[in-house]
Write a protein that holds these residues in place. Structure first.
Motif, PDB file in Angstrom:
ATOM      1  N   GLY A  48       0.771  -1.229   0.000  1.00  0.00           N
ATOM      2  CA  GLY A  48       0.000   0.000   0.000  1.00  0.00           C
ATOM      3  C   GLY A  48       0.799   1.273   0.000  1.00  0.00           C
ATOM      4  O   GLY A  48       0.279   2.335  -0.292  1.00  0.00           O
ATOM      5  N   ARG A  49       2.080   1.190   0.325  1.00  0.00           N
ATOM      6  CA  ARG A  49       2.884   2.406   0.381  1.00  0.00           C
ATOM      7  C   ARG A  49       3.897   2.427  -0.756  1.00  0.00           C
ATOM      8  O   ARG A  49       4.455   1.397  -1.128  1.00  0.00           O
ATOM      9  CB  ARG A  49       3.627   2.489   1.713  1.00  0.00           C
ATOM     10  CG  ARG A  49       2.698   2.694   2.885  1.00  0.00           C
ATOM     11  CD  ARG A  49       3.456   2.909   4.157  1.00  0.00           C
ATOM     12  NE  ARG A  49       2.561   3.193   5.264  1.00  0.00           N
ATOM     13  CZ  ARG A  49       2.965   3.467   6.485  1.00  0.00           C
ATOM     14  NH1 ARG A  49       4.242   3.487   6.771  1.00  0.00           N
ATOM     15  NH2 ARG A  49       2.092   3.720   7.441  1.00  0.00           N
ATOM     16  N   ALA A  85       7.479  -1.375  -9.192  1.00  0.00           N
ATOM     17  CA  ALA A  85       7.530  -0.803  -7.849  1.00  0.00           C
ATOM     18  C   ALA A  85       6.205  -0.135  -7.496  1.00  0.00           C
ATOM     19  O   ALA A  85       5.552   0.476  -8.348  1.00  0.00           O
ATOM     20  CB  ALA A  85       8.661   0.211  -7.747  1.00  0.00           C
ATOM     21  N   VAL A  86       5.805  -0.252  -6.230  1.00  0.00           N
ATOM     22  CA  VAL A  86       4.592   0.416  -5.762  1.00  0.00           C
ATOM     23  C   VAL A  86       4.783   1.925  -5.881  1.00  0.00           C
ATOM     24  O   VAL A  86       5.786   2.470  -5.431  1.00  0.00           O
ATOM     25  CB  VAL A  86       4.288   0.016  -4.305  1.00  0.00           C
ATOM     26  CG1 VAL A  86       3.052   0.754  -3.796  1.00  0.00           C
ATOM     27  CG2 VAL A  86       4.099  -1.484  -4.184  1.00  0.00           C
ATOM     28  N   GLY A  87       3.842   2.613  -6.504  1.00  0.00           N
ATOM     29  CA  GLY A  87       3.954   4.051  -6.699  1.00  0.00           C
ATOM     30  C   GLY A  87       4.799   4.436  -7.897  1.00  0.00           C
ATOM     31  O   GLY A  87       5.227   5.584  -8.013  1.00  0.00           O
ATOM     32  N   LYS A  88       5.023   3.497  -8.821  1.00  0.00           N
ATOM     33  CA  LYS A  88       5.913   3.763  -9.953  1.00  0.00           C
ATOM     34  C   LYS A  88       5.436   4.921 -10.826  1.00  0.00           C
ATOM     35  O   LYS A  88       6.252   5.696 -11.330  1.00  0.00           O
ATOM     36  CB  LYS A  88       6.102   2.508 -10.801  1.00  0.00           C
ATOM     37  CG  LYS A  88       4.854   1.982 -11.476  1.00  0.00           C
ATOM     38  CD  LYS A  88       5.147   0.701 -12.244  1.00  0.00           C
ATOM     39  CE  LYS A  88       3.895   0.109 -12.857  1.00  0.00           C
ATOM     40  NZ  LYS A  88       3.304   0.949 -13.881  1.00  0.00           N
ATOM     41  N   ASP A  89       4.111   5.067 -11.003  1.00  0.00           N
ATOM     42  CA  ASP A  89       3.602   6.160 -11.834  1.00  0.00           C
ATOM     43  C   ASP A  89       3.912   7.519 -11.213  1.00  0.00           C
ATOM     44  O   ASP A  89       4.261   8.475 -11.915  1.00  0.00           O
ATOM     45  CB  ASP A  89       2.089   6.015 -12.037  1.00  0.00           C
ATOM     46  CG  ASP A  89       1.737   4.784 -12.871  1.00  0.00           C
ATOM     47  OD1 ASP A  89       2.625   4.309 -13.605  1.00  0.00           O
ATOM     48  OD2 ASP A  89       0.596   4.318 -12.785  1.00  0.00           O
ATOM     49  N   VAL A  90       3.803   7.603  -9.898  1.00  0.00           N
ATOM     50  CA  VAL A  90       4.122   8.851  -9.195  1.00  0.00           C
ATOM     51  C   VAL A  90       5.619   9.126  -9.309  1.00  0.00           C
ATOM     52  O   VAL A  90       6.042  10.256  -9.574  1.00  0.00           O
ATOM     53  CB  VAL A  90       3.694   8.768  -7.719  1.00  0.00           C
ATOM     54  CG1 VAL A  90       3.978  10.090  -7.008  1.00  0.00           C
ATOM     55  CG2 VAL A  90       2.216   8.423  -7.602  1.00  0.00           C
ATOM     56  N   LYS A 128     -10.235   4.511   4.131  1.00  0.00           N
ATOM     57  CA  LYS A 128      -8.915   5.114   4.019  1.00  0.00           C
ATOM     58  C   LYS A 128      -8.555   5.232   2.538  1.00  0.00           C
ATOM     59  O   LYS A 128      -8.749   4.282   1.783  1.00  0.00           O
ATOM     60  CB  LYS A 128      -7.874   4.245   4.736  1.00  0.00           C
ATOM     61  CG  LYS A 128      -6.464   4.819   4.725  1.00  0.00           C
ATOM     62  CD  LYS A 128      -5.524   3.935   5.526  1.00  0.00           C
ATOM     63  CE  LYS A 128      -4.099   4.462   5.501  1.00  0.00           C
ATOM     64  NZ  LYS A 128      -3.976   5.781   6.140  1.00  0.00           N
ATOM     65  N   PRO A 129      -8.042   6.388   2.114  1.00  0.00           N
ATOM     66  CA  PRO A 129      -7.685   6.530   0.701  1.00  0.00           C
ATOM     67  C   PRO A 129      -6.380   5.807   0.379  1.00  0.00           C
ATOM     68  O   PRO A 129      -5.527   5.617   1.239  1.00  0.00           O
ATOM     69  CB  PRO A 129      -7.501   8.044   0.544  1.00  0.00           C
ATOM     70  CG  PRO A 129      -7.078   8.491   1.900  1.00  0.00           C
ATOM     71  CD  PRO A 129      -7.806   7.610   2.873  1.00  0.00           C
ATOM     72  N   THR A 130      -6.270   5.379  -0.865  1.00  0.00           N
ATOM     73  CA  THR A 130      -5.009   4.845  -1.355  1.00  0.00           C
ATOM     74  C   THR A 130      -4.118   6.042  -1.677  1.00  0.00           C
ATOM     75  O   THR A 130      -4.442   6.842  -2.555  1.00  0.00           O
ATOM     76  CB  THR A 130      -5.237   3.997  -2.614  1.00  0.00           C
ATOM     77  OG1 THR A 130      -6.109   2.921  -2.276  1.00  0.00           O
ATOM     78  CG2 THR A 130      -3.923   3.431  -3.132  1.00  0.00           C
ATOM     79  N   THR A 131      -3.026   6.176  -0.974  1.00  0.00           N
ATOM     80  CA  THR A 131      -2.166   7.347  -1.120  1.00  0.00           C
ATOM     81  C   THR A 131      -0.732   6.939  -1.408  1.00  0.00           C
ATOM     82  O   THR A 131      -0.157   6.120  -0.696  1.00  0.00           O
ATOM     83  CB  THR A 131      -2.186   8.210   0.155  1.00  0.00           C
ATOM     84  OG1 THR A 131      -3.535   8.566   0.451  1.00  0.00           O
ATOM     85  CG2 THR A 131      -1.357   9.471  -0.022  1.00  0.00           C
ATOM     86  N   ASP A 132      -0.168   7.483  -2.473  1.00  0.00           N
ATOM     87  CA  ASP A 132       1.248   7.285  -2.794  1.00  0.00           C
ATOM     88  C   ASP A 132       1.943   8.633  -2.739  1.00  0.00           C
ATOM     89  O   ASP A 132       1.531   9.577  -3.421  1.00  0.00           O
ATOM     90  CB  ASP A 132       1.423   6.692  -4.201  1.00  0.00           C
ATOM     91  CG  ASP A 132       1.041   5.229  -4.256  1.00  0.00           C
ATOM     92  OD1 ASP A 132       1.234   4.535  -3.249  1.00  0.00           O
ATOM     93  OD2 ASP A 132       0.543   4.775  -5.309  1.00  0.00           O
ATOM     94  N   THR A 133       2.986   8.728  -1.930  1.00  0.00           N
ATOM     95  CA  THR A 133       3.807   9.936  -1.872  1.00  0.00           C
ATOM     96  C   THR A 133       5.253   9.558  -2.162  1.00  0.00           C
ATOM     97  O   THR A 133       5.800   8.643  -1.539  1.00  0.00           O
ATOM     98  CB  THR A 133       3.723  10.611  -0.493  1.00  0.00           C
ATOM     99  OG1 THR A 133       2.374  11.009  -0.245  1.00  0.00           O
ATOM    100  CG2 THR A 133       4.620  11.848  -0.432  1.00  0.00           C
ATOM    101  N   VAL A 134       5.846  10.254  -3.114  1.00  0.00           N
ATOM    102  CA  VAL A 134       7.236   9.998  -3.506  1.00  0.00           C
ATOM    103  C   VAL A 134       7.963  11.328  -3.499  1.00  0.00           C
ATOM    104  O   VAL A 134       7.438  12.342  -3.958  1.00  0.00           O
ATOM    105  CB  VAL A 134       7.317   9.362  -4.912  1.00  0.00           C
ATOM    106  CG1 VAL A 134       8.768   9.156  -5.324  1.00  0.00           C
ATOM    107  CG2 VAL A 134       6.566   8.038  -4.946  1.00  0.00           C
TER     108      VAL A 134
END
Length: 196
Positions: free
Chosen positions: A43-44, A80-85, A141-147
């Motif tokens: 999720g992260r 990788a998780v969050g790859k688009d971000v 809870k929202p799905t949140t990706d921070t990079v």
């Protein structure tokens, strides 16, 4: 204790008992419960990082000085998780505000105490149902990706404010990222100066 609080006692007692039981658990037991949350392991955002070089802002001298870092987003994020971000963030800084190889006759410093300027991208969307590991209550809870990624100047004399203005106005920069948001997908960005 007021009457309102007393009236809530029966409906909240199960949650209160679960909370008290949670307080009595060891750190290892709490971590195991956290790891057992569905989707928590994926999720992260966990972007792929690589070594690179940053030119500090407002530098002086005639030879370009770089500070080495291992926090540059890799060009290949794979699955990788969050790859688009991560890819969007790297594109916003690509080729100007970080380097993957130092220039000719460089001075390369390794300074673990130096705090780089950073740019962070956040993507928040699709609320999902979660069950609290503490009280057992259901919540959304929202799905949140921070990079985030460090960045520096294009040249030694460049200052932070000039770089930020340029990144915001570039076609592939932070403003385009934010404007790509929708009613259900919130995209935001944040700049952090050096030394903060």
């Amino acid at each position: 204790m007021g009457f309102r609080a007393l009236n809530r006692y029966e409906s909240q007692k199960a949650r209160y008992d679960a909370y008290k039981a949670w307080q009595g658990k060891t750190l290892e037991q709490k971590k195991a419960l956290y790891d057992a949350i569905p989707g928590i392991s994926t999720g992260r955002a966990k972007p792929v990082l690589a070594d690179g070089f940053i030119i500090p802002f407002n530098s002086t001298g005639t030879i370009v000085t770089y500070i080495e870092t291992s926090k540059i987003l890799d060009a290949t994020q794979g699955t990788a998780v969050g790859k688009d971000v991560a890819n969007a963030l790297r594109t916003a800084l690509l080729g100007q505000y970080f380097l993957t190889a130092a220039g000719t006759t460089p001075v390369v410093l390794q300074n673990p105490k130096y705090k780089f300027a950073r740019l962070s991208f956040t993507n928040k969307e699709s609320f999902v149902d979660r069950v609290s590991r503490i009280t057992g209550a259901t919540y959304k809870k929202p799905t949140t990706d921070t990079v985030s990624m460090p960045f520096g100047g294009k040249t030694m004399s460049e200052d932070f404010d000039t770089a930020v203005l340029d990144i915001k106005t570039r076609a592939s920069g932070a403003s385009a990222w934010k404007n790509a948001g929708t009613a259900t997908v919130k995209k935001s960005y944040k700049f952090t100066p050096e030394g903060i």
